[in-house]
Scaffold this active site. Structure first.
Site, PDB file in Angstrom:
ATOM      1  N   LEU A  22       0.834  -1.207   0.000  1.00 53.98           N
ATOM      2  CA  LEU A  22       0.000   0.000   0.000  1.00 53.98           C
ATOM      3  C   LEU A  22       0.871   1.261   0.000  1.00 53.98           C
ATOM      4  O   LEU A  22       0.366   2.375  -0.081  1.00 53.98           O
ATOM      5  CB  LEU A  22      -0.897   0.012   1.247  1.00 53.98           C
ATOM      6  CG  LEU A  22      -1.892  -1.153   1.370  1.00 53.98           C
ATOM      7  CD1 LEU A  22      -2.612  -1.098   2.714  1.00 53.98           C
ATOM      8  CD2 LEU A  22      -2.890  -1.122   0.225  1.00 53.98           C
ATOM      9  N   THR A  68      11.125  -4.117   2.283  1.00 60.70           N
ATOM     10  CA  THR A  68      10.249  -5.055   2.966  1.00 60.70           C
ATOM     11  C   THR A  68      10.710  -6.485   2.705  1.00 60.70           C
ATOM     12  O   THR A  68      11.772  -6.704   2.095  1.00 60.70           O
ATOM     13  CB  THR A  68       8.760  -4.774   2.624  1.00 60.70           C
ATOM     14  OG1 THR A  68       7.956  -5.591   3.473  1.00 60.70           O
ATOM     15  CG2 THR A  68       8.413  -5.029   1.169  1.00 60.70           C
ATOM     16  N   LYS A  72      14.921  -7.123   4.463  1.00 57.90           N
ATOM     17  CA  LYS A  72      15.169  -6.206   5.588  1.00 57.90           C
ATOM     18  C   LYS A  72      16.507  -6.449   6.302  1.00 57.90           C
ATOM     19  O   LYS A  72      17.086  -5.515   6.844  1.00 57.90           O
ATOM     20  CB  LYS A  72      14.027  -6.292   6.602  1.00 57.90           C
ATOM     21  CG  LYS A  72      12.759  -5.586   6.147  1.00 57.90           C
ATOM     22  CD  LYS A  72      11.710  -5.657   7.236  1.00 57.90           C
ATOM     23  CE  LYS A  72      10.644  -4.615   7.007  1.00 57.90           C
ATOM     24  NZ  LYS A  72       9.791  -4.435   8.177  1.00 57.90           N
ATOM     25  N   ASN A  93      14.234  -0.771   7.289  1.00 63.13           N
ATOM     26  CA  ASN A  93      13.025  -0.648   6.446  1.00 63.13           C
ATOM     27  C   ASN A  93      13.034   0.621   5.592  1.00 63.13           C
ATOM     28  O   ASN A  93      12.158   0.806   4.764  1.00 63.13           O
ATOM     29  CB  ASN A  93      11.736  -0.732   7.290  1.00 63.13           C
ATOM     30  CG  ASN A  93      11.381   0.609   7.917  1.00 63.13           C
ATOM     31  OD1 ASN A  93      12.266   1.405   8.234  1.00 63.13           O
ATOM     32  ND2 ASN A  93      10.103   0.856   8.100  1.00 63.13           N
ATOM     33  N   ASN A 133       7.568 -13.494  18.485  1.00 63.51           N
ATOM     34  CA  ASN A 133       8.980 -13.068  18.496  1.00 63.51           C
ATOM     35  C   ASN A 133       9.578 -13.100  17.094  1.00 63.51           C
ATOM     36  O   ASN A 133      10.706 -13.523  16.889  1.00 63.51           O
ATOM     37  CB  ASN A 133       9.810 -13.890  19.488  1.00 63.51           C
ATOM     38  CG  ASN A 133       9.734 -15.387  19.216  1.00 63.51           C
ATOM     39  OD1 ASN A 133       8.920 -15.828  18.403  1.00 63.51           O
ATOM     40  ND2 ASN A 133      10.556 -16.160  19.859  1.00 63.51           N
ATOM     41  N   GLY A 134       8.806 -12.582  16.116  1.00 66.91           N
ATOM     42  CA  GLY A 134       9.288 -12.479  14.741  1.00 66.91           C
ATOM     43  C   GLY A 134       9.871 -11.105  14.474  1.00 66.91           C
ATOM     44  O   GLY A 134      10.343 -10.410  15.386  1.00 66.91           O
ATOM     45  N   LEU A 230      -0.823  -5.111  16.123  1.00 70.13           N
ATOM     46  CA  LEU A 230      -0.097  -4.544  14.974  1.00 70.13           C
ATOM     47  C   LEU A 230      -0.840  -4.775  13.660  1.00 70.13           C
ATOM     48  O   LEU A 230      -0.557  -4.133  12.653  1.00 70.13           O
ATOM     49  CB  LEU A 230       1.309  -5.146  14.865  1.00 70.13           C
ATOM     50  CG  LEU A 230       2.257  -4.940  16.041  1.00 70.13           C
ATOM     51  CD1 LEU A 230       3.685  -5.311  15.628  1.00 70.13           C
ATOM     52  CD2 LEU A 230       2.235  -3.521  16.564  1.00 70.13           C
ATOM     53  N   TYR A 232      -3.508  -4.346  10.853  1.00 73.67           N
ATOM     54  CA  TYR A 232      -4.334  -3.178  10.482  1.00 73.67           C
ATOM     55  C   TYR A 232      -5.543  -3.552   9.645  1.00 73.67           C
ATOM     56  O   TYR A 232      -6.409  -2.718   9.418  1.00 73.67           O
ATOM     57  CB  TYR A 232      -3.500  -2.093   9.800  1.00 73.67           C
ATOM     58  CG  TYR A 232      -2.588  -2.578   8.708  1.00 73.67           C
ATOM     59  CD1 TYR A 232      -1.258  -2.878   8.985  1.00 73.67           C
ATOM     60  CD2 TYR A 232      -3.053  -2.754   7.414  1.00 73.67           C
ATOM     61  CE1 TYR A 232      -0.412  -3.353   7.993  1.00 73.67           C
ATOM     62  CE2 TYR A 232      -2.213  -3.212   6.419  1.00 73.67           C
ATOM     63  CZ  TYR A 232      -0.895  -3.512   6.718  1.00 73.67           C
ATOM     64  OH  TYR A 232      -0.069  -3.979   5.736  1.00 73.67           O
TER      65      TYR A 232
HETATM   66  P1  NAP Z   1       6.928 -12.839  11.414  1.00 71.81           P
HETATM   67  O1  NAP Z   1       8.332 -12.367  11.385  1.00 71.81           O
HETATM   68  O2  NAP Z   1       6.496 -13.976  10.573  1.00 71.81           O
HETATM   69  O3  NAP Z   1       6.587 -13.194  12.964  1.00 71.81           O
HETATM   70  C1  NAP Z   1       5.345 -13.724  13.356  1.00 71.81           C
HETATM   71  C2  NAP Z   1       5.438 -14.217  14.804  1.00 71.81           C
HETATM   72  O4  NAP Z   1       4.151 -14.754  15.132  1.00 71.81           O
HETATM   73  C3  NAP Z   1       6.450 -15.345  15.013  1.00 71.81           C
HETATM   74  O5  NAP Z   1       6.997 -15.236  16.298  1.00 71.81           O
HETATM   75  C4  NAP Z   1       5.577 -16.599  14.909  1.00 71.81           C
HETATM   76  O6  NAP Z   1       6.083 -17.691  15.612  1.00 71.81           O
HETATM   77  C5  NAP Z   1       4.317 -16.105  15.590  1.00 71.81           C
HETATM   78  N1  NAP Z   1       3.161 -16.890  15.218  1.00 71.81           N
HETATM   79  C6  NAP Z   1       2.696 -17.118  13.964  1.00 71.81           C
HETATM   80  N2  NAP Z   1       1.590 -17.892  14.028  1.00 71.81           N
HETATM   81  C7  NAP Z   1       1.375 -18.171  15.335  1.00 71.81           C
HETATM   82  C8  NAP Z   1       0.418 -18.937  16.027  1.00 71.81           C
HETATM   83  N3  NAP Z   1      -0.558 -19.586  15.384  1.00 71.81           N
HETATM   84  N4  NAP Z   1       0.510 -19.020  17.383  1.00 71.81           N
HETATM   85  C9  NAP Z   1       1.500 -18.365  18.032  1.00 71.81           C
HETATM   86  N5  NAP Z   1       2.448 -17.625  17.427  1.00 71.81           N
HETATM   87  C10 NAP Z   1       2.383 -17.531  16.094  1.00 71.81           C
HETATM   88  O7  NAP Z   1       5.919 -11.658  11.056  1.00 71.81           O
HETATM   89  P2  NAP Z   1       6.123 -10.085  11.391  1.00 71.81           P
HETATM   90  O8  NAP Z   1       6.743  -9.415  10.239  1.00 71.81           O
HETATM   91  O9  NAP Z   1       6.736  -9.979  12.733  1.00 71.81           O
HETATM   92  O10 NAP Z   1       4.595  -9.585  11.417  1.00 71.81           O
HETATM   93  C11 NAP Z   1       3.740  -9.978  12.463  1.00 71.81           C
HETATM   94  C12 NAP Z   1       2.415  -9.233  12.396  1.00 71.81           C
HETATM   95  O11 NAP Z   1       2.634  -7.834  12.569  1.00 71.81           O
HETATM   96  C13 NAP Z   1       1.682  -9.387  11.076  1.00 71.81           C
HETATM   97  O12 NAP Z   1       0.305  -9.501  11.362  1.00 71.81           O
HETATM   98  C14 NAP Z   1       1.965  -8.093  10.350  1.00 71.81           C
HETATM   99  O13 NAP Z   1       0.916  -7.714   9.461  1.00 71.81           O
HETATM  100  C15 NAP Z   1       2.013  -7.114  11.510  1.00 71.81           C
HETATM  101  N6  NAP Z   1       2.855  -5.941  11.202  1.00 71.81           N
HETATM  102  C16 NAP Z   1       2.251  -4.717  11.192  1.00 71.81           C
HETATM  103  C17 NAP Z   1       3.001  -3.591  10.930  1.00 71.81           C
HETATM  104  C18 NAP Z   1       2.335  -2.247  10.929  1.00 71.81           C
HETATM  105  O14 NAP Z   1       2.913  -1.273  10.406  1.00 71.81           O
HETATM  106  N7  NAP Z   1       1.166  -2.108  11.504  1.00 71.81           N
HETATM  107  C19 NAP Z   1       4.385  -3.702  10.674  1.00 71.81           C
HETATM  108  C20 NAP Z   1       4.964  -4.974  10.705  1.00 71.81           C
HETATM  109  C21 NAP Z   1       4.191  -6.091  10.972  1.00 71.81           C
HETATM  110  P3  NAP Z   1       7.107 -18.735  14.896  1.00 71.81           P
HETATM  111  O15 NAP Z   1       8.341 -17.939  14.581  1.00 71.81           O
HETATM  112  O16 NAP Z   1       7.268 -19.783  15.916  1.00 71.81           O
HETATM  113  O17 NAP Z   1       6.409 -19.176  13.640  1.00 71.81           O
END
Ligand code: NAP
Length: 289
Positions: A22, A68, A72, A93, A133-134, A230, A232
């Site tokens: 977006l 992105t 990153k 980023n 913890n991603g 987080l 949206y």
């Molecule tokens: P990521 O690096 O894939 O991390 C996701 C985390 O969630 C990991 O720790 C993963 O665990 C955990 N997880 C996934 N499925 C799960 C489940 N069913 N139960 C428990 N834990 C689970 O993703 P990310 O980039 O951090 O993004 C995470 C979220 O933040 C997304 O929804 C994204 O849209 C949002 N976000 C929003 C913004 C914003 O500007 N608003 C910016 C960045 C991200 P494992 O590692 O064990 O799989």
């Protein structure tokens, strides 16, 4: 849209895939509003072409770009300077052209903090619980550190990833305030959490019917707690609508997205970003009122 001519300067976003982004809509609306001679484009760059693409950006005079998934971390060795925020998070980023070369930073930290900064300052005893913890959790930890949370508790489902996460912050002074936990620890953590942040995709498409916290979990939060998702879209998520019903303060991820973009644009153009225009454009793109 800005009239593209012989002097138009290039900005953009790199990722792979990138079609979902977006950012071009948000940035080009801001550029048009300010009447600037810039254009912001999406660039789909495969991981193995990253170095050649950045060399091409250098040659073409690209002024700045967002970064992105999956670039990153991989972009970091290709930059001349990486800010302390980005080094703490371990990800870049936003990249700006400077006289010395490319400067990489991480505006997700500022973006995350923006809606919290509008509220009362964090007191010296506050605890935050971060779910997941991603990648995004790393910006949340850095932001909570800057905001002054005394205890920063990160919840993850994989023991190996929890260990790696903890290890990765070893050189950062906040370590004594950071701890990692399994989901089973939530009943001990939630009663003292004045802020809970969801950084998992639970609640996002295609898992809209899911929430990382049950109603019983939410009921354990102290009065006045903030629940910050987080995600949206959808807006609100199941987590936020249940949190609101149970009396918590609910914050969604839209403002983080707007503010990380505004902070990046300000670095590139050296003037205030039209945050209202950027927010309205994103809401329109997401079908939000
Ligand atoms: P990521 O690096 O894939 O991390 C996701 C985390 O969630 C990991 O720790 C993963 O665990 C955990 N997880 C996934 N499925 C799960 C489940 N069913 N139960 C428990 N834990 C689970 O993703 P990310 O980039 O951090 O993004 C995470 C979220 O933040 C997304 O929804 C994204 O849209 C949002 N976000 C929003 C913004 C914003 O500007 N608003 C910016 C960045 C991200 P494992 O590692 O064990 O799989």
């Amino acid at each position: 849209m800005t009239q593209i001519c012989g002097t138009t300067q290039l900005l953009g976003v790199i990722g792979h895939p990138i079609a979902h982004t977006l950012s071009p809509a948000m940035h080009n609306a801001a550029i048009a509003h300010l009447g600037l001679d810039y254009v912001y484009l999406p660039f789909a760059i495969a991981p193995e072409r990253l170095a050649v693409a950045i060399a091409g950006f250098e040659a073409m005079g690209v002024q700045g770009f967002n970064v992105t998934i999956p670039h990153k971390q991989a972009i970091m060795p290709l930059l001349t300077t990486v800010t302390a925020d980005a080094r703490a998070v371990g990800a870049v980023n936003t990249v700006c052209r400077t006289a010395d070369g490319w400067l990489g930073t991480n505006t997700d930290v500022l973006g995350f903090m923006a809606p919290l900064r509008e509220r009362s300052p964090v007191s010296a005893s506050e605890t935050v619980v971060i779910l997941g913890n991603g990648g995004a959790a790393r910006a949340v930890v850095a932001g909570c550190d800057q905001l002054g949370y005394r205890q920063i508790c990160v919840v993850g489902r994989s023991a190996d990833k929890r260990r790696e996460f903890m290890e990765s912050w070893r050189s950062v002074p906040l370590t004594s305030r950071l701890s990692v936990h399994s989901w089973d620890d939530l009943p001990q953590l939630l009663p003292s959490a004045t802020l809970v942040v969801n950084s998992t995709p639970l609640g996002m498409h295609p898992q809209e019917d899911r929430s990382p916290l049950s109603r019983t979990d939410l009921q354990q939060l102290p009065a006045g707690a903030i629940v910050y998702d987080l995600i949206y879209t959808p807006n609100p998520t199941r987590l936020l609508s249940e949190a609101r019903e149970l009396g918590a303060i609910a914050l969604d991820g839209l403002e983080m997205l707007v503010q990380q973009g505004a902070a990046a644009l300000e670095l590139w153009i050296g003037q205030r970003a039209p945050v209202d225009v950027m927010r309205r454009t994103l809401k329109d793109a997401l079908g939000l009122p």
